[in-house]
Design an enzyme around this catalytic site. Structure first.
Site, mmCIF file in Angstrom:
data_model
loop_
_atom_site.group_PDB
_atom_site.id
_atom_site.type_symbol
_atom_site.label_atom_id
_atom_site.label_comp_id
_atom_site.label_asym_id
_atom_site.label_seq_id
_atom_site.Cartn_x
_atom_site.Cartn_y
_atom_site.Cartn_z
ATOM 1 N N TYR A 171 50.773 41.297 41.646
ATOM 2 C CA TYR A 171 50.012 42.553 41.681
ATOM 3 C C TYR A 171 51.022 43.694 41.657
ATOM 4 O O TYR A 171 51.945 43.699 42.472
ATOM 5 C CB TYR A 171 49.199 42.661 42.969
ATOM 6 C CG TYR A 171 48.018 41.708 43.076
ATOM 7 C CD1 TYR A 171 46.739 42.109 42.706
ATOM 8 C CD2 TYR A 171 48.175 40.403 43.553
ATOM 9 C CE1 TYR A 171 45.646 41.252 42.817
ATOM 10 C CE2 TYR A 171 47.085 39.535 43.659
ATOM 11 C CZ TYR A 171 45.832 39.970 43.290
ATOM 12 O OH TYR A 171 44.751 39.115 43.395
ATOM 13 N N LYS B 124 37.495 38.785 45.154
ATOM 14 C CA LYS B 124 36.495 38.363 46.135
ATOM 15 C C LYS B 124 35.061 38.176 45.609
ATOM 16 O O LYS B 124 34.219 37.629 46.323
ATOM 17 C CB LYS B 124 36.432 39.395 47.282
ATOM 18 C CG LYS B 124 37.621 39.320 48.199
ATOM 19 C CD LYS B 124 37.606 38.067 49.023
ATOM 20 C CE LYS B 124 38.964 37.754 49.577
ATOM 21 N NZ LYS B 124 39.154 36.366 49.904
ATOM 22 N N PRO C 131 37.571 44.027 41.522
ATOM 23 C CA PRO C 131 38.192 42.700 41.467
ATOM 24 C C PRO C 131 39.573 42.602 42.122
ATOM 25 O O PRO C 131 40.133 41.508 42.219
ATOM 26 C CB PRO C 131 38.280 42.399 39.963
ATOM 27 C CG PRO C 131 38.201 43.716 39.293
ATOM 28 C CD PRO C 131 37.406 44.606 40.184
ATOM 29 N N TYR D 186 42.714 37.735 52.205
ATOM 30 C CA TYR D 186 42.829 37.200 50.845
ATOM 31 C C TYR D 186 42.406 35.731 50.789
ATOM 32 O O TYR D 186 41.724 35.309 49.860
ATOM 33 C CB TYR D 186 44.267 37.373 50.344
ATOM 34 C CG TYR D 186 44.415 37.208 48.846
ATOM 35 C CD1 TYR D 186 44.232 38.292 47.980
ATOM 36 C CD2 TYR D 186 44.732 35.982 48.293
ATOM 37 C CE1 TYR D 186 44.362 38.151 46.606
ATOM 38 C CE2 TYR D 186 44.868 35.823 46.916
ATOM 39 C CZ TYR D 186 44.690 36.917 46.084
ATOM 40 O OH TYR D 186 44.807 36.771 44.720
ATOM 41 N N HIS E 218 47.933 27.739 45.133
ATOM 42 C CA HIS E 218 48.982 28.744 45.297
ATOM 43 C C HIS E 218 49.228 29.037 46.770
ATOM 44 O O HIS E 218 48.292 29.254 47.534
ATOM 45 C CB HIS E 218 48.588 30.039 44.579
ATOM 46 C CG HIS E 218 48.786 29.968 43.095
ATOM 47 N ND1 HIS E 218 48.718 31.063 42.280
ATOM 48 C CD2 HIS E 218 49.072 28.915 42.283
ATOM 49 C CE1 HIS E 218 48.955 30.694 41.033
ATOM 50 N NE2 HIS E 218 49.155 29.400 41.007
#
Ligand code: RFL
Ligand code: PHB
Length: 391
Positions: free
Chosen positions: A200, A296, A292, A384, A72
Site C-alpha cells: 500500500y 473489508k 476498498p 486488517y 500472507h
C-alpha cells in the site's frame, strides 16, 4: 413458487447464505438479475480475512481456497522514501488469504449446483411486499414474464443498487454516506507480482496498491480522479504511474504486460439502518459499503451472513427469535467499527487535493508514528485480519 427463505442476489452474500441454510435443511430460492457468467466475470475483492475463512469453512466450501489461496503474513506500506512492514502474523498470530472473489463465487455456485437448489439467473426482483404482516411476496421478471415468489423470510443480498432495502418504510430507514473525491483505477495482468505480499503506497501523486490473485496474476490500483477517460490511460501510463508511486524497489521488480481488465471504481462509505424490518433482512453491500482500502467489503458480507444464517436457523428450526431480533443492532455495532477502519485507512493513504497543509502534515505524522510504534501497528493489524466474530 414458494420457499422458506427467498434470497435476492447471487453475489457472495446471497450464495453463502443459501449454502449455509441448505446445510441446515432450510429451503431457499435465489433470484439474480444478471447471468451467472456476468456475476463470475466481476473482478472485485482479493483479500479474505477471518470472517470469510470461517464462513467458507462452515459452508464446506473452503477446500480450493486452502489449496490454492496465498496465505500472507503481512504487507508493506510505502510512504515517501520509506517502506515498512506490517507483520500481521507476528502482531496478531493470524494471516490473511489472497483468494479472488471470483473464485469464492465460483466455489459457492458449484456447491449450490451440486445440491440442486434453485437459482434463477437473469431474474430481476422488482418488488417486495408483506414483510410487516404477510403474506411475503417478491415480484420478479424472468424470461420476459412476471412471476411471484412467496416465502416466509426475505434476505436482501442485492448489493448497493438493490431493491430489497426499499421495502423498509422511508421514515424508519436512516442512511449515512461519505463519497470520496477520487476513484481507483484497477489493472489486471497476467504477470508475476512485484512483491510476495501486498504493498500500500502513499505518494504525492496519490495512493497505489500492488496486489495479486496468484503467483502469475497481478492486480494493481492507482488513485485517480473519478471522471477520467480510460482512453487517456493506456497501459504504459498506468504502469509508469505504479512504478513511481510504489517506489524504486517495487519498480525494479515490476513486470509489465497488457492489461486484461482495466476499470475505475468509486470510493464510498455507506451504512443503512436498520438491517431488519419485519421478515426482511439485509446483508452485505445491500446494507453497507466501505472504501476498498481496508479490504473489508466481502469480509463484512461474510460476517453478516454468518450471523443471519444462525439467526434464521434458530427461528425456523427452533422457533427462537432472539437472534433475529438482535441481528440488526449486533451487526451494526460491528459494521461501524469496520467502517471506521476502512475510512481511517483511506484517509491515511490517499491524496486529498483540497486538503490544507496542516492535514497533509498530520497524515505524514500518522504514517511516521505507524512506522515506529508497535501499538499503532497492532491496532492496524487486528482490524486488517478481522476483529473477533461475535458468538
Ligand atoms: P454484490 O457482489 O454486489 O452482489 C449483489 C448481487 O445482487 C444482484 N442484484 C439483484 N438480483 C436480483 N434482483 C435485483 N433487483 C437485484 N439487484 C441487484 C446483483 O446483480 C449482484 O449479483 O454484493 P454482496 O454479495 O453483498 O458482496 C459484496 C462484495 O461484492 C463487495 O463488498 C466486495 O467486492 C468489496 N471489495 C473488497 N472486499 C473485500 O473484502 N476485500 C477486498 O480486497 C475488496 N476489494 C472490493 C475490492 C470492491 C471493489 N469494487 C469494484 C467496488 C476492490 C474493488 C475494486
Ligand atoms: C485486491 O486484490 O483487489 C485488493 C486487495 C486489497 C485491498 C483492496 C483490493 O485493500
Amino acid at each position: 413458487m414458494r420457499t422458506q427463505v427467498a434470497i435476492i442476489g447471487a453475489g457472495p452474500a446471497g450464495l453463502l447464505l443459501g449454502r449455509l441454510l441448505s446445510l441446515q435443511g432450510i429451503d431457499t430460492v435465489i433470484l439474480e438479475r444478471r447471468s451467472a457468467d456476468y456475476v463470475l466475470g466481476r473482478i472485485r475483492a482479493g483479500v479474505l480475512d477471518r470472517a470469510s475463512l470461517v464462513a467458507l469453512r462452515e459452508a464446506e466450501c473452503d477446500q480450493r481456497m486452502k489449496a490454492e489461496g496465498l496465505f500472507h503474513d503481512g504487507f508493506d506500506i510505502v510512504a515517501g522514501e520509506r517502506r515498512f512492514h506490517i507483520d500481521l502474523k507476528g502482531l496478531t498470530g493470524e494471516q490473511v488469504i489472497v483468494y479472488g472473489q471470483t473464485e469464492v463465487t465460483h466455489d459457492l455456485m458449484e456447491a449450490r449446483r451440486a445440491e440442486g437448489t434453485p437459482t434463477f439467473y437473469e431474474a430481476e426482483a422488482l418488488d417486495v411486499s408483506g414483510i410487516e404482516d404477510g403474506p411475503v411476496e417478491i415480484v420478479y421478471e424472468h424470461g420476459g414474464a412476471r412471476h411471484t415468489l412467496s416465502c416466509d423470510y426475505v434476505a436482501g443480498c442485492d448489493g448497493f443498487y438493490g431493491v430489497a432495502s426499499k421495502a423498509i418504510p422511508a421514515d424508519l430507514r436512516r442512511t449515512f454516506e461519505r463519497v470520496y473525491p477520487f476513484g481507483w483505477l484497477g489493472l489486471f495482468a497476467d504477470v508475476e507480482p512485484c512483491s510476495h505480499e501486498l504493498i500500500y503506497a502513499n505518494h504525492t501523486n496519490g495512493f497505489a496498491l500492488a496486489s495479486m490473485r496468484s503467483h502469475t496474476r497481478s492486480r494493481y490500483y492507482i488513485q485517480c480522479p473519478i471522471d477520467i477517460d480510460l482512453a487517456d490511460w493506456p497501459d504504459e501510463r498506468v504502469w509508469d504511474e505504479l512504478a513511481i508511486r510504489l517506489g524504486p524497489q517495487a519498480a525494479a521488480n515490476m513486470k509489465r504486460a497488457p492489461a486484461i481488465e482495466k476499470s475505475v471504481a468509486p470510493l464510498r462509505s455507506f451504512v443503512a439502518e436498520p438491517m431488519r424490518h419485519g421478515r426482511l433482512f439485509l446483508a452485505g453491500d445491500a446494507a453497507h459499503i466501505v472504501p476498498p482500502t481496508g479490504a473489508k467489503g466481502l469480509n463484512l458480507a461474510s460476517a453478516d451472513v454468518l450471523a443471519l444464517a444462525r439467526a434464521l436457523t434458530a427461528q425456523i428450526r427452533e422457533g427462537t427469535s432472539t437472534l433475529i431480533d438482535t441481528y440488526s443492532a449486533n451487526r451494526l455495532a460491528e459494521i461501524w467499527k469496520v467502517e471506521r477502519f476502512s475510512w481511517w485507512m483511506t484517509m491515511l493513504l490517499h491524496r486529498f487535493s483540497d486538503r490544507e497543509d496542516f492535514n497533509a502534515r498530520i497524515q505524514m505524522a500518522e504514517l511516521d508514528y505507524l512506522a515506529g510504534s508497535r501499538a499503532a501497528q497492532l491496532a492496524l493489524a487486528e482490524n486488517y485480519v478481522g476483529l473477533p466474530l461475535a458468538g
